[in-house]
Motif scaffolding. Structure first.
Motif, PDB file in Angstrom:
ATOM      1  N   PHE A  36      26.001  -8.910  18.880  1.00  0.00           N
ATOM      2  CA  PHE A  36      25.413  -8.640  17.559  1.00  0.00           C
ATOM      3  C   PHE A  36      24.438  -9.744  17.195  1.00  0.00           C
ATOM      4  O   PHE A  36      24.416 -10.801  17.843  1.00  0.00           O
ATOM      5  CB  PHE A  36      26.488  -8.493  16.475  1.00  0.00           C
ATOM      6  N   ALA A  37      23.603  -9.472  16.191  1.00  0.00           N
ATOM      7  CA  ALA A  37      22.712 -10.497  15.655  1.00  0.00           C
ATOM      8  C   ALA A  37      22.746 -10.422  14.141  1.00  0.00           C
ATOM      9  O   ALA A  37      22.842  -9.332  13.570  1.00  0.00           O
ATOM     10  CB  ALA A  37      21.289 -10.273  16.149  1.00  0.00           C
ATOM     11  N   CYS A  38      22.723 -11.584  13.501  1.00  0.00           N
ATOM     12  CA  CYS A  38      22.739 -11.633  12.028  1.00  0.00           C
ATOM     13  C   CYS A  38      21.603 -12.530  11.559  1.00  0.00           C
ATOM     14  O   CYS A  38      21.244 -13.496  12.226  1.00  0.00           O
ATOM     15  CB  CYS A  38      24.049 -12.233  11.524  1.00  0.00           C
ATOM     16  N   GLY A  39      21.042 -12.194  10.416  1.00  0.00           N
ATOM     17  CA  GLY A  39      19.920 -12.969   9.880  1.00  0.00           C
ATOM     18  C   GLY A  39      20.409 -14.006   8.876  1.00  0.00           C
ATOM     19  O   GLY A  39      20.994 -13.657   7.855  1.00  0.00           O
ATOM     20  N   MET A  40      20.183 -15.277   9.188  1.00  0.00           N
ATOM     21  CA  MET A  40      20.712 -16.347   8.336  1.00  0.00           C
ATOM     22  C   MET A  40      20.104 -16.337   6.934  1.00  0.00           C
ATOM     23  O   MET A  40      20.816 -16.470   5.944  1.00  0.00           O
ATOM     24  CB  MET A  40      20.467 -17.698   9.016  1.00  0.00           C
ATOM     25  N   TYR A  92      10.554 -13.932  15.566  1.00  0.00           N
ATOM     26  CA  TYR A  92       9.243 -13.650  14.977  1.00  0.00           C
ATOM     27  C   TYR A  92       8.936 -12.155  15.016  1.00  0.00           C
ATOM     28  O   TYR A  92       8.962 -11.542  16.091  1.00  0.00           O
ATOM     29  CB  TYR A  92       8.161 -14.418  15.742  1.00  0.00           C
ATOM     30  N   ARG A  93       8.672 -11.579  13.846  1.00  0.00           N
ATOM     31  CA  ARG A  93       8.285 -10.168  13.798  1.00  0.00           C
ATOM     32  C   ARG A  93       7.213  -9.993  12.732  1.00  0.00           C
ATOM     33  O   ARG A  93       7.389 -10.443  11.601  1.00  0.00           O
ATOM     34  CB  ARG A  93       9.477  -9.269  13.430  1.00  0.00           C
ATOM     35  N   GLN A  94       6.136  -9.297  13.106  1.00  0.00           N
ATOM     36  CA  GLN A  94       5.058  -9.089  12.134  1.00  0.00           C
ATOM     37  C   GLN A  94       5.363  -7.862  11.278  1.00  0.00           C
ATOM     38  O   GLN A  94       4.776  -6.800  11.461  1.00  0.00           O
ATOM     39  CB  GLN A  94       3.725  -8.940  12.867  1.00  0.00           C
ATOM     40  N   SER A 101      11.579  -9.288  -0.074  1.00  0.00           N
ATOM     41  CA  SER A 101      12.800 -10.061  -0.231  1.00  0.00           C
ATOM     42  C   SER A 101      13.732  -9.796   0.956  1.00  0.00           C
ATOM     43  O   SER A 101      14.061  -8.645   1.252  1.00  0.00           O
ATOM     44  CB  SER A 101      13.477  -9.656  -1.541  1.00  0.00           C
ATOM     45  N   GLY A 102      14.136 -10.829   1.637  1.00  0.00           N
ATOM     46  CA  GLY A 102      15.040 -10.685   2.779  1.00  0.00           C
ATOM     47  C   GLY A 102      14.359 -10.235   4.063  1.00  0.00           C
ATOM     48  O   GLY A 102      15.012 -10.000   5.066  1.00  0.00           O
ATOM     49  N   ARG A 103      13.027 -10.084   4.001  1.00  0.00           N
ATOM     50  CA  ARG A 103      12.321  -9.712   5.243  1.00  0.00           C
ATOM     51  C   ARG A 103      11.153 -10.671   5.460  1.00  0.00           C
ATOM     52  O   ARG A 103      10.197 -10.683   4.696  1.00  0.00           O
ATOM     53  CB  ARG A 103      11.826  -8.275   5.175  1.00  0.00           C
ATOM     54  N   LEU A 104      11.278 -11.454   6.507  1.00  0.00           N
ATOM     55  CA  LEU A 104      10.294 -12.494   6.795  1.00  0.00           C
ATOM     56  C   LEU A 104       9.631 -12.220   8.135  1.00  0.00           C
ATOM     57  O   LEU A 104      10.072 -11.360   8.896  1.00  0.00           O
ATOM     58  CB  LEU A 104      11.002 -13.851   6.861  1.00  0.00           C
ATOM     59  N   ARG A 105       8.571 -12.983   8.410  1.00  0.00           N
ATOM     60  CA  ARG A 105       7.942 -12.862   9.732  1.00  0.00           C
ATOM     61  C   ARG A 105       8.482 -13.926  10.686  1.00  0.00           C
ATOM     62  O   ARG A 105       8.450 -13.751  11.891  1.00  0.00           O
ATOM     63  CB  ARG A 105       6.421 -12.959   9.582  1.00  0.00           C
ATOM     64  N   ASP A 136      19.425  -4.358   3.177  1.00  0.00           N
ATOM     65  CA  ASP A 136      20.822  -4.713   2.922  1.00  0.00           C
ATOM     66  C   ASP A 136      21.636  -5.050   4.172  1.00  0.00           C
ATOM     67  O   ASP A 136      22.800  -5.422   4.082  1.00  0.00           O
ATOM     68  CB  ASP A 136      21.511  -3.600   2.117  1.00  0.00           C
ATOM     69  N   ALA A 137      21.020  -4.932   5.369  1.00  0.00           N
ATOM     70  CA  ALA A 137      21.774  -5.253   6.588  1.00  0.00           C
ATOM     71  C   ALA A 137      21.728  -6.754   6.832  1.00  0.00           C
ATOM     72  O   ALA A 137      20.654  -7.337   6.935  1.00  0.00           O
ATOM     73  CB  ALA A 137      21.188  -4.515   7.781  1.00  0.00           C
ATOM     74  N   VAL A 138      22.896  -7.379   6.874  1.00  0.00           N
ATOM     75  CA  VAL A 138      22.908  -8.807   7.190  1.00  0.00           C
ATOM     76  C   VAL A 138      23.107  -9.038   8.689  1.00  0.00           C
ATOM     77  O   VAL A 138      22.881 -10.123   9.194  1.00  0.00           O
ATOM     78  CB  VAL A 138      23.972  -9.587   6.383  1.00  0.00           C
ATOM     79  N   GLY A 139      23.524  -7.995   9.382  1.00  0.00           N
ATOM     80  CA  GLY A 139      23.691  -8.137  10.821  1.00  0.00           C
ATOM     81  C   GLY A 139      24.001  -6.793  11.447  1.00  0.00           C
ATOM     82  O   GLY A 139      24.292  -5.823  10.750  1.00  0.00           O
ATOM     83  N   GLY A 140      23.916  -6.777  12.753  1.00  0.00           N
ATOM     84  CA  GLY A 140      24.238  -5.525  13.434  1.00  0.00           C
ATOM     85  C   GLY A 140      24.282  -5.737  14.922  1.00  0.00           C
ATOM     86  O   GLY A 140      23.787  -6.749  15.440  1.00  0.00           O
ATOM     87  N   GLY A 141      24.921  -4.815  15.594  1.00  0.00           N
ATOM     88  CA  GLY A 141      25.012  -4.971  17.037  1.00  0.00           C
ATOM     89  C   GLY A 141      25.584  -3.748  17.706  1.00  0.00           C
ATOM     90  O   GLY A 141      25.659  -2.667  17.105  1.00  0.00           O
TER      91      GLY A 141
HETATM   92  P1  AMP Z   1      18.020  -6.628  14.339  1.00  0.00           P
HETATM   93  O1  AMP Z   1      17.712  -7.649  15.404  1.00  0.00           O
HETATM   94  O2  AMP Z   1      16.810  -5.897  13.878  1.00  0.00           O
HETATM   95  O3  AMP Z   1      19.185  -5.787  14.663  1.00  0.00           O
HETATM   96  O4  AMP Z   1      18.441  -7.468  13.068  1.00  0.00           O
HETATM   97  C1  AMP Z   1      19.666  -8.138  12.948  1.00  0.00           C
HETATM   98  C2  AMP Z   1      19.670  -8.897  11.633  1.00  0.00           C
HETATM   99  O5  AMP Z   1      18.621  -9.854  11.600  1.00  0.00           O
HETATM  100  C3  AMP Z   1      19.398  -8.020  10.417  1.00  0.00           C
HETATM  101  O6  AMP Z   1      20.566  -7.401   9.977  1.00  0.00           O
HETATM  102  C4  AMP Z   1      18.866  -9.014   9.427  1.00  0.00           C
HETATM  103  O7  AMP Z   1      19.913  -9.723   8.807  1.00  0.00           O
HETATM  104  C5  AMP Z   1      18.094  -9.975  10.299  1.00  0.00           C
HETATM  105  N1  AMP Z   1      16.651  -9.637  10.302  1.00  0.00           N
HETATM  106  C6  AMP Z   1      16.014  -8.714  11.061  1.00  0.00           C
HETATM  107  N2  AMP Z   1      14.693  -8.681  10.776  1.00  0.00           N
HETATM  108  C7  AMP Z   1      14.491  -9.607   9.826  1.00  0.00           C
HETATM  109  C8  AMP Z   1      13.338 -10.077   9.121  1.00  0.00           C
HETATM  110  N3  AMP Z   1      12.140  -9.586   9.360  1.00  0.00           N
HETATM  111  N4  AMP Z   1      13.508 -11.046   8.200  1.00  0.00           N
HETATM  112  C9  AMP Z   1      14.734 -11.573   7.947  1.00  0.00           C
HETATM  113  N5  AMP Z   1      15.845 -11.188   8.587  1.00  0.00           N
HETATM  114  C10 AMP Z   1      15.753 -10.227   9.512  1.00  0.00           C
END
Ligand code: AMP
Length: 419
Positions: free
Chosen positions: A303-307, A111-113, A118-122, A278-283
């Motif tokens: 790492f973490a990736c956003g589904m 959860y993030r406010q 597009s591609g960015r959710l809460r 454009d980042a689908v994941g990172g770590g």
């Molecule tokens: P982070 O935890 O910020 O390093 O993010 C890792 C991955 O989580 C990102 O590359 C996105 O794929 C996904 N992600 C982060 N924030 C969001 C968001 N607000 N909405 C959707 N996906 C997100």
């Protein structure tokens, strides 16, 4: 007034749920292949956990957390990311005393406010790994290889890996100092956020997406020239292992990632088809976090990736994503008597492992056949009064409309299916 979903949240309807389920299956299979075991932690935690772990000065903690006070006066937050919870649970449950090296993964809602786009959710779903207990460059390389394999297996074809090293507590202060000296005279050219970052967290300026700030940074000093020997050696080993494993990557000297805890290797998986987000994941490595949480000095990387973002990219790449739910058969009935018999047959066939469905709306034969088609049922079992009189059913193969009479017995019907 109609009640609607909260801004930045998403309803995942059944068709899309199937896409998620298929991706999650691939995710779990690939994690298992690399020896990662799933861990599930609470969705809410003490706010302090993220202040300490994610970092007080990060955008996530300073601006984006959903925090609240519960009846006991405790300050709690919905988790904005997974790593601090995993490390807390790892220590709280003494996992470090059970095995020196642990490979853990998680998958769940975060959860993030943020401002939704597009591609960015809460509310979004992240999967992530944490490899805790080894400082070997092999693990850095392996996490990247694993991340790419998962993305690939889910269906993403074009992924770019960007990589950098952000040094350690020994070499970072001198790098910060040289960046400070470089930016001091150019402060008025930076955006307001970066002016603030200059005082609170200067490295985050490197991460700023604004074109004006990117211009200012063009000749800024990079980490590469400021790493201590240990970090330099570690980084070159990671890059060498990646090259030898045929993993292509781009060195991005400005990649610092948004979180405070990283040390040495950091990386990001980019899908060029996505546009702004454009980042689908990172770590990256976070060798100091276990210690920061009161544990022994234990190195770690994850790492973490956003589904949602991955599936969006897969869709944009135009790949057929998953097969829809399969149905072995659909039971068509004609009247009240055959309908009850149909219901009982349905249950029996399910007990035998067949995936089947029937009508519950007393629809006409034609409408039931249409429904069977919509579901993609392979066979239809027709229970007409004619058939019943002879203690039979009609088995119709949908692909070529061929049909035959079979004895009205569960075993006989199942036998036909097996044949
Ligand atoms: P982070 O935890 O910020 O390093 O993010 C890792 C991955 O989580 C990102 O590359 C996105 O794929 C996904 N992600 C982060 N924030 C969001 C968001 N607000 N909405 C959707 N996906 C997100």
């Amino acid at each position: 007034m109609k009640i609607q979903k909260i801004k930045g949240t998403k309803d995942i309807l059944p068709d899309e749920t199937e896409i998620f389920l298929a991706a999650e299956k691939v995710l779990r299979e690939t994690m298992a292949k690399y020896g990662y075991r799933e861990m599930r932690t609470p969705i809410f935690e003490q706010t302090e956990l993220f202040r300490k772990g994610t970092g007080e000065t990060t955008e996530i903690v300073s601006k984006q957390m959903y925090s609240f006070t519960d009846k006991g006066g405790r300050n709690l937050s919905l988790r904005p990311e997974g790593t601090p919870s995993i490390i807390r649970a790892y220590l709280e449950n003494n996992l470090h005393k059970k095995r020196t090296f642990q490979k853990l993964f998680y998958y769940g809602k975060m959860y993030r406010q943020e401002s939704p786009q597009s591609g960015r959710l809460r509310e979004f779903q992240q999967f992530g790994i944490e490899a805790i207990g080894s400082s070997s460059p092999q693990i850095d390389a392996e996490t990247i290889i694993l991340g790419l394999e998962i993305l690939n297996n889910i269906g993403l074809r074009k992924v770019e890996t960007q990589i950098n090293s952000v040094g350690c507590e020994k070499c970072r202060p001198s790098y910060k100092e040289s960046l400070k000296n470089f930016l001091e005279s150019k402060l008025n050219l930076l955006c307001n956020d970066c002016k603030r970052r200059f005082k609170t967290n200067i490295l985050r300026i490197l991460d700023c997406k604004r074109e004006t700030c990117k211009q200012v940074l063009k000749n800024a000093p990079t980490y590469e020239n400021n790493l201590c020997n240990e970090c330099k050696d570690h980084f070159s080993k990671v890059l060498d292992l990646l090259k030898k494993s045929n993993v292509s990557f781009t060195l991005n000297p400005y990649l610092v990632r948004g979180l405070d805890y990283y040390t040495k290797t950091v990386y990001e998986f980019i899908s060029p088809i996505l546009g702004a987000q454009d980042a689908v994941g990172g770590g990256g490595r976070y060798d100091k976090m276990v210690e920061l949480f009161g544990g022994p000095s234990i190195p770690a990387i994850g790492f973490a990736c956003g589904m949602e973002r991955i599936l969006l990219a897969v869709e944009k790449e135009g790949k057929a994503r998953v097969q829809k739910q399969h149905f072995d058969c659909y039971i068509v009935t004609m009247d009240e008597t055959t309908d009850v018999k149909g219901f009982l047959l349905l249950n029996e066939l399910r007990k035998k492992g067949l995936i089947c469905e029937k009508d519950y709306l007393n629809r006409s034969l034609k409408a039931q056949m249409k429904d069977a088609n919509r579901l993609g049922a392979e066979f239809v079992i027709i229970l007409g009064s004619e058939e019943l009189r002879k203690n039979e059913v009609t088995l119709r193969r949908m692909s070529d409309s061929s049909q035959k009479r079979v004895n009205f017995s569960v075993d006989e019907i199942v036998k036909e299916f097996k044949a």
